[in-house]
Design a protein around this motif. Structure first.
Motif, PDB file in Angstrom:
ATOM      1  N   ALA A 110       8.477  -4.324  -3.624  1.00 49.30           N
ATOM      2  CA  ALA A 110       8.493  -3.306  -2.559  1.00 49.30           C
ATOM      3  C   ALA A 110       8.329  -1.904  -3.141  1.00 49.30           C
ATOM      4  N   GLY A 111       8.304  -1.793  -4.480  1.00 49.63           N
ATOM      5  CA  GLY A 111       8.135  -0.486  -5.109  1.00 49.63           C
ATOM      6  C   GLY A 111       9.430   0.146  -5.576  1.00 49.63           C
TER       7      GLY A 111
ATOM      8  N   ALA B 290       4.265   1.040   1.970  1.00 51.42           N
ATOM      9  CA  ALA B 290       4.377   0.287   3.218  1.00 51.42           C
ATOM     10  C   ALA B 290       5.479  -0.748   3.010  1.00 51.42           C
ATOM     11  N   PRO B 291       6.209  -1.110   4.089  1.00 53.03           N
ATOM     12  CA  PRO B 291       7.307  -2.069   3.909  1.00 53.03           C
ATOM     13  C   PRO B 291       6.801  -3.426   3.415  1.00 53.03           C
ATOM     14  N   LEU B 292       7.643  -4.059   2.613  1.00 51.97           N
ATOM     15  CA  LEU B 292       7.301  -5.393   2.095  1.00 51.97           C
ATOM     16  C   LEU B 292       7.556  -6.416   3.203  1.00 51.97           C
ATOM     17  N   ARG B 293       6.521  -7.172   3.537  1.00 53.41           N
ATOM     18  CA  ARG B 293       6.665  -8.204   4.573  1.00 53.41           C
ATOM     19  C   ARG B 293       6.927  -9.538   3.879  1.00 53.41           C
TER      20      ARG B 293
ATOM     21  N   ALA C 210       0.833  -1.203   0.000  1.00 53.96           N
ATOM     22  CA  ALA C 210       0.000   0.000   0.000  1.00 53.96           C
ATOM     23  C   ALA C 210       0.869   1.254   0.000  1.00 53.96           C
ATOM     24  N   ILE C 211       0.248   2.357  -0.402  1.00 52.36           N
ATOM     25  CA  ILE C 211       0.950   3.640  -0.442  1.00 52.36           C
ATOM     26  C   ILE C 211       0.371   4.552   0.641  1.00 52.36           C
TER      27      ILE C 211
ATOM     28  N   ALA D 227      12.075   3.815   3.849  1.00 53.49           N
ATOM     29  CA  ALA D 227      10.916   3.477   3.020  1.00 53.49           C
ATOM     30  C   ALA D 227      11.205   3.775   1.550  1.00 53.49           C
ATOM     31  N   VAL D 228      10.366   3.215   0.682  1.00 56.06           N
ATOM     32  CA  VAL D 228      10.532   3.396  -0.761  1.00 56.06           C
ATOM     33  C   VAL D 228       9.547   4.461  -1.238  1.00 56.06           C
TER      34      VAL D 228
END
Ligand code: AMP
Ligand code: MG
Length: 690
Positions: A607-608, A463-466, A313-314, A325-326
């Protein structure tokens, strides 16, 4: 898996043909899949809409896809009307009634006369009102003055949706009454033709399900340069298609009211949240072109780069909380850096020029220091100025303090001093309006400085990639625990968890599972509730005990990637309930190599981040090797005395070699004879981001 593959949202119209050019009063529709919307479709009249929907339903069903179709008008009337009109409480009997009585062509229709005819049955003063025609119609009140409805003004659903219009009002801005009368016959034909289920009157287990939507429940009007109805269909279709199966199940779980219900009432936050989610990956995103036996490394990477997209999500967040963050959007400089022309040195400011010889300029009292608002220096004078100070008006050049003498209120030095010397121009680093940092960049210390320098306050970030990590294998024991003969310690999990952390993602430890399909399925189900991506190790090939690949194949979304790479066994790439799974080989050397070479860039993309290309450089080999053609090799290596050394054994069970090494020597797909001194490409582990 989401029970609907395709979502279509239709913004209906009760009026006549709106012409060839897209305009606001027409019918608009939009198709979305997995959170990705297509272009909105302009439909000039109901005949065009019915044809288009029929084509869509036919092709989606032929492809085996389930469709959720949303229409923005009530599917039922307030209590009592159905029975009074048709003799039954079945709301679909009203659909059939209208289908049998409505006459509709793109140019004209009988809706006002039909409404009057219904009103006559109930005394001629209601329930319908509003006459859009010039001629008076017996039994159809023009205004609410003479109006009297034998039925309630609104449905239950509308009491929960403030601003909703009564379905009895046939015209006026925002009125919905005519849309129902003119919409139900079309839906009746489509539902019969395609055996669609109508929510909430019927169970939602068919290939096509119709739901009543109301875009304004969750959405605003959208950007002013877009047609509101078109924009709303796009946004609503996109957010509905981004819902998880569970969320959709909750939203659809309502009483089977005979009045109908509006999709999403009480769940506006869920829908709004879904709208912020990026598109999900398609189930076929890991499919390989048919007929390829061994995929070269670069081809495999090219496919991942092309098919993967951000899955997180953004959010908007203050810049001081954004490091790590990305960036999800370019950051435009709201202020130039530097904001004003200023001096790069301590010295004396004046107007520079080409004049040769001695300068002797009167020195103004005071000084200009960093942070001072720029003052004014009359032509022919000089001012004391300190590093970082904005140039006063009348100053364009600074002479170094070491190059002058100061006496009797004058400063003296030798020319020429080139105009602009020792100064910095406004915006010479970043100009206002320039992109200061690009989307896809992970914000590190350097970006934190740039963003601050150009005056950024908030940024859009992913949002961070889990990433869930799961080890599979009956032989595995947790490190440090007692191990029976035949058992080995789980080396992959600590390795993979640390790689993920170093790459900037959030590792989620899912432990170990034995070689048991039910246990593995259960653990994968737990993983998707907590993670955006799953990385497994072990069991990825096609053998008897290779349960990861077997399960993913069973789920109908897996490709065994046989990549021409050493070390490496096949990778099992697939989807588990819409979540991508990277099935790495169990062998730790192969697992780490594949994690860095393939999973690393793939995770970056999800992760963007921009697709990373690990940078290597050529160094002379410090070893001898005959490399066979047909696969890319990654040798555990390090540099000593300016030469690339490789680990003594290429055995893929030699975990200690990973620790001995500081990077890889990458040998190309083609064959190669390597002697001491032959240039080879060395890629430090740091270039992979770990
Ligand atoms: P597999 O890919 O399951 O066929 O496993 C290949 C080899 O890697 C076998 O020798 C396994 O015992 C070993 N192996 C699998 N998982 C791990 C792990 N988590 N840690 C250490 N070795 C492993
Ligand atoms: Mg195994």
């Amino acid at each position: 898996m989401t029970p609907f593959d395709t979502v279509v949202v239709v913004d209906w119209s009760g009026g006549n043909d709106t012409g060839a050019a897209p305009c606001a009063d027409a019918i608009w529709a939009c198709v979305a899949q997995q959170g990705r919307a297509q272009e909105p479709k302009y439909l000039r009249n109901r005949t065009a809409a019915e044809d288009w929907l029929a084509d869509l339903f036919a092709s989606e069903r032929a492809a085996g896809r389930r469709v959720l179709a949303g229409f923005d008008f009530p599917f039922g009337y307030p209590k009592g009307f159905s029975h009074a009109l048709t003799g039954t409480d079945d709301p679909l009997a009203v659909w059939s009634w209208f289908a049998a009585h409505v006459e509709d062509t793109p140019k004209a229709n009988n809706r006002f006369d039909l409404a009057a005819q219904i009103n006559q049955q109930f005394g001629g003063q209601g329930p319908f009102w509003f006459n859009g025609l010039k001629r008076d119609i017996d039994g159809l009140p023009r205004t609410k003055e003479a109006y009297q409805s034998p039925f309630p003004p609104k449905r239950q659903a509308e009491t929960h949706a403030s601003g909703a219009f009564s379905c009895w009002q046939l015209g006026g801005v925002g009125a919905v009454g005519s849309q129902i009368i003119m919409g139900l016959p079309v839906l009746e034909r489509l539902r019969k033709g395609f055996d669609a289920a109508v929510w909430p009157f019927e169970a939602v287990d068919k290939g096509i399900v119709f739901v009543e939507v109301w875009p304004s429940l969750t959405l605003g009007a959208g950007p002013t340069d877009q047609i509101k109805d078109a924009w709303q269909t796009v946004e609503l279709a996109r957010s509905i298609s981004a819902l998880t199966a569970q969320e959709l199940g909750v939203i659809l779980d309502v009483d089977r009211s005979t009045e109908g219900w509006i999709f999403g009432i009480g769940h506006q936050d869920t829908l709004r949240d879904a709208a912020t989610r990026p598109p999900r990956l398609s189930n076929s995103c890991f499919a390989l072109p048919p007929g390829v036996e061994w995929t070269p490394v670069d081809t495999a990477l090219g496919i991942l780069q092309q098919r993967l997209s951000p899955v997180t999500a953004i959010n908007t967040c203050p810049v001081d909380q954004a490091t790590g963050a990305v960036l999800a959007a370019d950051v435009v400089a709201i202020r130039s850096n530097p904001p004003l022309p200023n001096t790069a040195v301590d010295g004396y400011g004046f107007v520079g020029g080409k004049d040769i010889g001695l300068y002797r300029l009167p020195l103004l009292a005071g000084r200009a220091a960093a942070g001072d608002a720029p003052g004014h220096v009359p032509k022919g004078s000089a001012v004391r100025i300190l590093t970082g100070a904005a140039l006063p008006a009348g100053v364009d050049t600074v002479v170094l303090q070491e190059d002058v003498t100061v006496a009797d209120g004058h400063v003296a030095f030798r020319g020429p001093v080139k105009r602009g010397a020792n100064t910095r121009m406004a915006g010479e680093d970043v100009a206002q309006g320039d992109i200061a940092v690009h989307q896809g960049t992970r914000i590190g210390p350097a970006e934190a400085a740039v963003l601050a320098a150009v005056g950024t306050r908030d940024v859009q970030v992913h949002a961070p990639l889990r990433v869930a990590v799961l080890s599979t294998g009956a032989e595995l024991v947790e490190a440090g625990h007692p191990a029976a003969p035949g058992q080995i310690f789980d080396a992959n999990r600590p390795m993979l968890l640390d790689i993920i952390r170093r790459l900037g993602h959030v590792p989620v430890d899912m432990g170990q599972v034995p070689d048991d399909r039910a246990a593995l399925a259960d653990r994968l189900d737990q993983a998707i509730a907590q993670a955006d991506v799953i990385i497994t190790s072990g069991g990825a090939s096609a053998g008897d005990e290779d349960h990861v690949s077997a399960l993913l194949t069973q789920a109908g979304a897996m490709t065994l990637w046989r990549i021409a790479v050493k070390p490496g066994r096949p990778l099992a790439l697939g989807m588990w309930s819409g979540v991508p799974v990277f099935g790495l080989p169990g062998n730790p050397v192969a697992a780490m190599t594949c994690a860095l070479v393939f999973a690393g860039p793939a995770m970056a993309r999800m992760a963007g981040q921009d697709w990373p290309e690990p940078q290597g450089f050529e160094v002379p080999a410090g070893f001898t090797k005959v490399k066979k053609p047909g696969r890319t090799e990654f040798l555990r290596a390090r540099i000593r005395d300016g030469q690339a050394q490789v680990f003594a054994s290429e055995g893929s069970g030699r975990i200690s070699g990973l620790s001995w090494a500081e990077g890889f020597v990458r040998l190309p797909h083609d064959g190669m004879q390597i002697n001491p001194g032959t240039p080879v490409v060395y890629i430090p582990f740091g270039s992979f981001g770990v």
